[in-house]
Write an enzyme that holds these catalytic residues in place. Structure first.
Site, PDB file in Angstrom:
ATOM      1  N   ASP A   1     -13.779   3.154   6.887  1.00 22.03           N
ATOM      2  CA  ASP A   1     -12.746   3.874   6.135  1.00 22.03           C
ATOM      3  C   ASP A   1     -13.283   4.375   4.803  1.00 22.03           C
ATOM      4  O   ASP A   1     -12.943   5.467   4.357  1.00 22.03           O
ATOM      5  CB  ASP A   1     -11.512   2.995   5.913  1.00 22.03           C
ATOM      6  CG  ASP A   1     -10.420   3.776   5.193  1.00 22.03           C
ATOM      7  OD1 ASP A   1     -10.058   4.855   5.691  1.00 22.03           O
ATOM      8  OD2 ASP A   1      -9.971   3.356   4.118  1.00 22.03           O
TER       9      ASP A   1
ATOM     10  N   ARG B   1     -12.766  12.907   4.452  1.00 18.23           N
ATOM     11  CA  ARG B   1     -11.469  13.582   4.656  1.00 18.23           C
ATOM     12  C   ARG B   1     -10.990  14.233   3.373  1.00 18.23           C
ATOM     13  O   ARG B   1     -10.373  15.297   3.389  1.00 18.23           O
ATOM     14  CB  ARG B   1     -10.423  12.567   5.155  1.00 18.23           C
ATOM     15  CG  ARG B   1     -10.648  12.141   6.587  1.00 18.23           C
ATOM     16  CD  ARG B   1      -9.768  10.941   6.946  1.00 18.23           C
ATOM     17  NE  ARG B   1      -8.370  11.191   6.694  1.00 18.23           N
ATOM     18  CZ  ARG B   1      -7.522  10.283   6.193  1.00 18.23           C
ATOM     19  NH1 ARG B   1      -7.936   9.064   5.901  1.00 18.23           N
ATOM     20  NH2 ARG B   1      -6.274  10.588   5.980  1.00 18.23           N
TER      21      ARG B   1
ATOM     22  N   HIS C   1       0.849  -1.197   0.000  1.00 12.62           N
ATOM     23  CA  HIS C   1       0.000   0.000   0.000  1.00 12.62           C
ATOM     24  C   HIS C   1       0.877   1.236   0.000  1.00 12.62           C
ATOM     25  O   HIS C   1       1.882   1.294   0.694  1.00 12.62           O
ATOM     26  CB  HIS C   1      -0.923   0.017   1.223  1.00 12.62           C
ATOM     27  CG  HIS C   1      -2.061   0.976   1.068  1.00 12.62           C
ATOM     28  ND1 HIS C   1      -3.207   0.649   0.369  1.00 12.62           N
ATOM     29  CD2 HIS C   1      -2.235   2.250   1.471  1.00 12.62           C
ATOM     30  CE1 HIS C   1      -4.037   1.681   0.375  1.00 12.62           C
ATOM     31  NE2 HIS C   1      -3.464   2.666   1.034  1.00 12.62           N
TER      32      HIS C   1
ATOM     33  N   LYS D   1      -7.964  -1.026   6.607  1.00 11.08           N
ATOM     34  CA  LYS D   1      -8.418  -1.778   5.428  1.00 11.08           C
ATOM     35  C   LYS D   1      -7.453  -2.897   5.080  1.00 11.08           C
ATOM     36  O   LYS D   1      -7.852  -3.949   4.607  1.00 11.08           O
ATOM     37  CB  LYS D   1      -8.763  -0.894   4.239  1.00 11.08           C
ATOM     38  CG  LYS D   1      -7.726  -0.030   3.672  1.00 11.08           C
ATOM     39  CD  LYS D   1      -8.294   0.733   2.452  1.00 11.08           C
ATOM     40  CE  LYS D   1      -7.361   1.847   2.058  1.00 11.08           C
ATOM     41  NZ  LYS D   1      -7.581   3.069   2.792  1.00 11.08           N
TER      42      LYS D   1
ATOM     43  N   SER E   1      -6.379   4.624   8.605  1.00 12.27           N
ATOM     44  CA  SER E   1      -7.099   4.358   7.360  1.00 12.27           C
ATOM     45  C   SER E   1      -6.441   3.190   6.615  1.00 12.27           C
ATOM     46  O   SER E   1      -7.114   2.223   6.220  1.00 12.27           O
ATOM     47  CB  SER E   1      -7.068   5.632   6.492  1.00 12.27           C
ATOM     48  OG  SER E   1      -7.323   5.347   5.141  1.00 12.27           O
TER      49      SER E   1
HETATM   50  N1  URA Z   1      -4.108   6.105   1.671  1.00 12.06           N
HETATM   51  C1  URA Z   1      -5.111   5.597   2.433  1.00 12.06           C
HETATM   52  O1  URA Z   1      -5.566   4.484   2.224  1.00 12.06           O
HETATM   53  N2  URA Z   1      -5.590   6.344   3.421  1.00 12.06           N
HETATM   54  C2  URA Z   1      -5.120   7.582   3.695  1.00 12.06           C
HETATM   55  O2  URA Z   1      -5.597   8.183   4.618  1.00 12.06           O
HETATM   56  C3  URA Z   1      -4.078   8.090   2.906  1.00 12.06           C
HETATM   57  C4  URA Z   1      -3.585   7.336   1.893  1.00 12.06           C
END
Ligand code: URA
Length: 434
Positions: free
Chosen positions: A161, A168, A82, A187, A183
């Protein structure tokens, strides 16, 4: 304690109780706490942060807002990657098939564009027919049968999220370490992985503008992962200029395909391999980094990685031909070039401005309900360190006309700095954090 009192406590710098945090997130997820109260809470957290106990409770509540998958029916160590978000970062699109082609299962729950940054889901949806909202049952099946599946949060997977991310995005509460860490980790922990590689971006196009903050974010996420029994490795990587040459959804799919064909720019190619090496190591598929690199280069050379992308596209209802015959991807009807006004070297690219120019053009969202135009975006003709002559194109803007094109071109021109002296180039991979 009422939501009002909780927001006030955080605003005033007091500590929140884990049980109150759990109720607040639950209420937001089921709609009993309205978005304006969550927006106010996020702004309070932006200024006051969360201590480690509050952060653990916040992440846990986000994770428990939906189901936590167990993918043990798929053999092997399941590894995901990620990124914390950047401009021109199309790595997931090439990395997932490349790593899956080496035999490491990649279950991937991705996000949409956020603030000035692009999102994997928006890019994937520019492939005709591609579906990111599969059922959990299909997701499980594809991880098992194909070795990779890329989907978005669902009503059952990290729904808190999904809702919070969109909120956000439009309330200037993205660039906040505890909110980003919770966040991402909520996930990722819901998707059924055993290990995770994080690409923590730093620079003018990242949410973290300094290496210190990027390191803190990396360590925060590694600690959350460790508490949940997952191995997490992070690379801190440069986002002081967009990654690769293209910005915009379909254009980035095209560049990801070029990575899998071995014909893409050096930066995006190198980062893809570096993250792939970490994934193969965590997945127990390579004895060391050089063995991992050889395997990854092998699946690119043989075409197995591109074939795997086609298989993913087909199984997720997309047109598999569109990633080999790129004319099948959405194309903008016009191009306009932004020209250099002086001789010299490109010394800097204000990357957040480039991302925001992309949003203004329609490649990202200005409101939760904005529609994306998958065909628009930019080709960066020159990058930092390149020599430039007055009148030479800096950027090609791909657009469909409209009143905002001139403004977008002006923003891009302002985003490029040209100097007489050749600038010092920054390193792409700055640090590895374990
Ligand atoms: N990527 C995400 O999944 N969440 C964030 O808050 C920022 C970048």
């Amino acid at each position: 304690v009422t939501p009002y009192e909780l927001i006030k406590r955080k605003r005033d710098g007091l500590t929140l109780d884990p049980a109150d945090i759990a109720r607040f997130i639950q209420g937001f997820t089921d709609g009993s706490i309205p978005e304006y109260q969550m927006a106010a809470m996020c702004m309070a957290i932006f200024f006051r942060s969360l201590n480690p106990t509050e952060l653990a409770a916040w992440t846990e509540a986000m994770l428990r807002s939906g189901e936590v998958l167990d993918l043990s029916e798929t053999p092997g160590i399941k590894v995901d990657k990620h990124s914390t978000g950047g401009v021109g970062d199309k790595i997931s699109l090439c990395l997932a098939p490349m790593v899956a082609a080496c035999g490491v299962p990649v279950p991937m729950i991705s996000g949409r564009g956020l603030g000035h940054t692009g999102g994997t889901l928006d890019k994937l949806e520019s492939i005709p027919g591609f579906k990111v909202n599969l059922s959990v049952a299909d997701y499980r099946k594809l991880v098992r049968e194909v070795g990779a599946c890329l989907i978005g949060q669902t009503a059952t997977l990290a729904p808190a999220d999904k809702k919070l991310y969109a909120l956000r995005d439009v309330t200037a509460t993205v660039d906040c370490i505890p909110l980003i860490a919770s966040s991402i980790m909520s996930k990722k922990m819901a998707e059924g992985i055993d290990a995770l590689v994080l690409d923590v971006k730093v620079g003018s196009g990242a949410f973290m503008k300094t290496v210190e903050n990027a390191r803190t974010l990396a360590r925060t996420m590694i600690e959350i992962g460790a508490k949940m029994g997952k191995k997490v490795t992070a690379l801190i990587t440069d986002m002081d200029q967009p990654l690769g040459k293209s910005v915009g959804n379909a254009l980035e799919v095209e560049e990801a395909v070029a990575v899998l064909r071995g014909t893409a720019a050096a930066d995006v190619t190198e980062l893809n391999y570096a993250l792939g090496v970490e994934m193969l190591l965590l997945g127990g598929r390579a004895v060391d980094a050089s063995d991992a690199r050889k395997q990854l280069e092998g699946v690119v050379r043989s075409g197995a990685a591109l074939k795997k992308l086609q298989e993913i596209v087909q199984r997720q209802h997309g047109d598999p031909e569109a990633v080999v015959d790129l004319r099948k991807l959405p194309r903008a009807s016009q191009t306009t070039q932004v020209l250099a006004e002086q001789d010299g070297y490109v010394s800097a690219i204000a990357t957040e401005s480039v991302g925001l120019a992309g949003v203004a053009l329609g490649a990202g969202r200005e409101r939760v309900d904005s529609l994306i135009d998958p065909s628009v975006g930019f080709t960066l003709e020159l990058k930092v360190g390149d020599a430039v002559k007055k009148g030479q194109p800096l950027v090609t803007v791909h657009h469909n006309g409209g009143p905002r094109v001139d403004d977008v071109c002006a923003r891009l021109k302002a985003a490029y700095s040209v100097s007489a002296a050749k600038p010092k180039l920054s390193q792409l991979i700055l640090e590895r954090v374990e």
